[in-house]
Design a protein around this motif. Structure first.
Motif, PDB file in Angstrom:
ATOM      1  N   UNK A  24      25.700  14.616  -3.233  1.00 19.11           N
ATOM      2  CA  UNK A  24      25.573  13.454  -4.065  1.00 19.11           C
ATOM      3  C   UNK A  24      26.305  13.491  -5.469  1.00 19.11           C
ATOM      4  N   UNK A  25      26.277  14.695  -6.076  1.00 23.58           N
ATOM      5  CA  UNK A  25      26.670  15.073  -7.310  1.00 23.58           C
ATOM      6  C   UNK A  25      28.442  15.212  -6.979  1.00 23.58           C
ATOM      7  N   UNK A  26      28.700  15.912  -5.951  1.00 17.01           N
ATOM      8  CA  UNK A  26      30.354  15.923  -5.721  1.00 17.01           C
ATOM      9  C   UNK A  26      31.023  14.517  -5.545  1.00 17.01           C
ATOM     10  N   UNK A  27      30.342  13.787  -4.802  1.00 15.55           N
ATOM     11  CA  UNK A  27      30.808  12.410  -4.723  1.00 15.55           C
ATOM     12  C   UNK A  27      30.897  11.601  -6.012  1.00 15.55           C
ATOM     13  N   UNK A  28      29.681  11.600  -6.750  1.00 15.95           N
ATOM     14  CA  UNK A  28      29.738  10.708  -8.078  1.00 15.95           C
ATOM     15  C   UNK A  28      30.586  11.303  -9.118  1.00 15.95           C
ATOM     16  N   UNK A  29      30.727  12.738  -9.123  1.00 17.33           N
ATOM     17  CA  UNK A  29      32.041  13.266  -9.890  1.00 17.33           C
ATOM     18  C   UNK A  29      33.483  12.681  -9.366  1.00 17.33           C
ATOM     19  N   UNK A  30      33.768  12.899  -8.362  1.00 18.21           N
ATOM     20  CA  UNK A  30      34.912  12.422  -7.586  1.00 18.21           C
ATOM     21  C   UNK A  30      35.223  10.729  -7.787  1.00 18.21           C
ATOM     22  N   UNK A  31      34.134  10.023  -7.880  1.00 23.65           N
ATOM     23  CA  UNK A  31      34.219   8.679  -7.969  1.00 23.65           C
ATOM     24  C   UNK A  31      34.637   8.435  -9.603  1.00 23.65           C
ATOM     25  N   UNK A  32      33.803   9.094 -10.423  1.00 18.34           N
ATOM     26  CA  UNK A  32      33.959   9.084 -11.691  1.00 18.34           C
ATOM     27  C   UNK A  32      35.285   9.137 -12.308  1.00 18.34           C
ATOM     28  N   UNK A  33      35.781  10.551 -11.918  1.00 20.07           N
ATOM     29  CA  UNK A  33      37.025  11.377 -12.345  1.00 20.07           C
ATOM     30  C   UNK A  33      38.435  10.413 -11.669  1.00 20.07           C
ATOM     31  N   UNK A  34      38.370  10.199 -10.477  1.00 18.58           N
ATOM     32  CA  UNK A  34      39.569   9.723  -9.816  1.00 18.58           C
ATOM     33  C   UNK A  34      39.709   8.203  -9.585  1.00 18.58           C
ATOM     34  N   UNK A  35      38.519   7.486  -9.870  1.00 14.20           N
ATOM     35  CA  UNK A  35      38.611   5.971  -9.769  1.00 14.20           C
ATOM     36  C   UNK A  35      38.032   5.126 -10.674  1.00 14.20           C
ATOM     37  N   UNK A  36      38.801   3.958 -11.081  1.00 17.76           N
ATOM     38  CA  UNK A  36      38.322   3.048 -12.067  1.00 17.76           C
ATOM     39  C   UNK A  36      37.345   2.078 -11.483  1.00 17.76           C
ATOM     40  N   UNK A  37      36.102   2.242 -11.167  1.00 10.69           N
ATOM     41  CA  UNK A  37      35.098   1.545 -10.745  1.00 10.69           C
ATOM     42  C   UNK A  37      34.360   0.885 -11.828  1.00 10.69           C
ATOM     43  N   UNK A  38      33.771  -0.268 -11.541  1.00  5.45           N
ATOM     44  CA  UNK A  38      32.893  -1.040 -12.497  1.00  5.45           C
ATOM     45  C   UNK A  38      31.597  -0.227 -12.561  1.00  5.45           C
ATOM     46  N   UNK A  39      31.165   0.338 -11.418  1.00  2.00           N
ATOM     47  CA  UNK A  39      29.758   0.987 -11.376  1.00  2.00           C
ATOM     48  C   UNK A  39      29.471   1.670 -10.198  1.00  2.00           C
ATOM     49  N   UNK A  40      28.600   2.459 -10.179  1.00  2.00           N
ATOM     50  CA  UNK A  40      27.983   2.828  -8.844  1.00  2.00           C
ATOM     51  C   UNK A  40      26.721   3.208  -8.865  1.00  2.00           C
ATOM     52  N   UNK A  41      25.831   2.836  -7.829  1.00  2.00           N
ATOM     53  CA  UNK A  41      24.340   2.874  -7.695  1.00  2.00           C
ATOM     54  C   UNK A  41      23.906   4.052  -6.702  1.00  2.00           C
ATOM     55  N   UNK A  42      22.920   4.811  -6.811  1.00  2.00           N
ATOM     56  CA  UNK A  42      22.191   5.692  -5.918  1.00  2.00           C
ATOM     57  C   UNK A  42      20.889   5.291  -5.639  1.00  2.00           C
ATOM     58  N   UNK A  43      20.684   4.905  -4.372  1.00  2.81           N
ATOM     59  CA  UNK A  43      19.294   4.406  -3.924  1.00  2.81           C
ATOM     60  C   UNK A  43      18.763   5.369  -3.360  1.00  2.81           C
ATOM     61  N   UNK A  44      17.334   5.881  -3.591  1.00  2.86           N
ATOM     62  CA  UNK A  44      16.570   6.790  -2.947  1.00  2.86           C
ATOM     63  C   UNK A  44      15.587   6.154  -1.952  1.00  2.86           C
ATOM     64  N   UNK A  45      15.656   6.521  -0.737  1.00  2.00           N
ATOM     65  CA  UNK A  45      14.555   5.755   0.304  1.00  2.00           C
ATOM     66  C   UNK A  45      13.376   6.503   0.168  1.00  2.00           C
ATOM     67  N   UNK A  46      12.324   5.782   0.577  1.00  2.00           N
ATOM     68  CA  UNK A  46      11.054   6.236   0.554  1.00  2.00           C
ATOM     69  C   UNK A  46      10.621   6.845   2.053  1.00  2.00           C
ATOM     70  N   UNK A  47      11.638   6.631   3.101  1.00  5.99           N
ATOM     71  CA  UNK A  47      11.441   7.178   4.326  1.00  5.99           C
ATOM     72  C   UNK A  47      12.701   7.054   4.913  1.00  5.99           C
ATOM     73  N   UNK A  48      12.876   7.618   5.965  1.00  2.13           N
ATOM     74  CA  UNK A  48      14.099   7.744   6.749  1.00  2.13           C
ATOM     75  C   UNK A  48      14.317   8.450   8.113  1.00  2.13           C
ATOM     76  N   UNK A  49      15.146   8.465   9.161  1.00  2.00           N
ATOM     77  CA  UNK A  49      15.269   9.065  10.403  1.00  2.00           C
ATOM     78  C   UNK A  49      16.295   9.757  10.207  1.00  2.00           C
ATOM     79  N   UNK A  50      16.566  11.094  10.729  1.00  2.00           N
ATOM     80  CA  UNK A  50      17.864  11.702  10.908  1.00  2.00           C
ATOM     81  C   UNK A  50      18.591  11.468  12.350  1.00  2.00           C
ATOM     82  N   UNK A  51      19.600  12.134  12.705  1.00  2.00           N
ATOM     83  CA  UNK A  51      20.330  11.989  13.728  1.00  2.00           C
ATOM     84  C   UNK A  51      19.352  12.647  14.822  1.00  2.00           C
ATOM     85  N   UNK A  52      18.619  13.799  14.493  1.00  2.53           N
ATOM     86  CA  UNK A  52      17.793  14.393  15.587  1.00  2.53           C
ATOM     87  C   UNK A  52      16.484  13.549  15.563  1.00  2.53           C
TER      88      UNK A  52
END
Length: 107
Positions: A24-52
């Motif tokens: 997540x930090x690597x992606x946010x850093x790249x978005x901040x440094x390389x692109x002129x975006x109005x904003x980026x949000x990160x949402x944390x889920x309370x539950x999820x299921x993975x591919x397994x």
């Protein structure tokens, strides 16, 4: 005033690692440094299921839960394509989705 944009969502989990830190930090850093975006949000889920088919859920008995994260932003379609191409080396295959949307602004 309306503007056609592309909404981009990146699906991750808390334990996904990038090159030197959490993905997540690597992606946010790249978005901040390389692109002129109005904003980026990160949402944390309370539950999820993975591919397994393993369900991860936040509760008081588990402190090391691997919960889902969603990174989301919108931008003009050309920029969205550039961002998605730029993240191909970081994000697991199939974890980026996008769709057209309309941004509403005051005239």
């Amino acid at each position: 005033m309306e503007e056609q944009v592309t909404l981009v969502r990146i699906a991750l989990s808390e334990t996904d690692h990038g090159r030197r830190r959490h993905l997540m930090e690597d992606i946010l850093t790249r978005l901040r440094d390389d692109f002129d975006l109005d904003g980026v949000s990160v949402f944390r889920g309370i539950a999820g299921m993975n591919g397994q088919k393993i369900i991860h859920a936040a509760d008081l008995l588990h402190f090391d839960v691997d919960l889902p994260l969603m990174i989301e932003f919108c931008c003009v379609p050309d920029t969205a394509i550039s961002v998605i191409d730029s993240l191909a080396d970081l994000v697991p295959d199939g974890h980026i989705i996008s769709w057209p949307a309309t941004r509403h602004r005051r005239a």
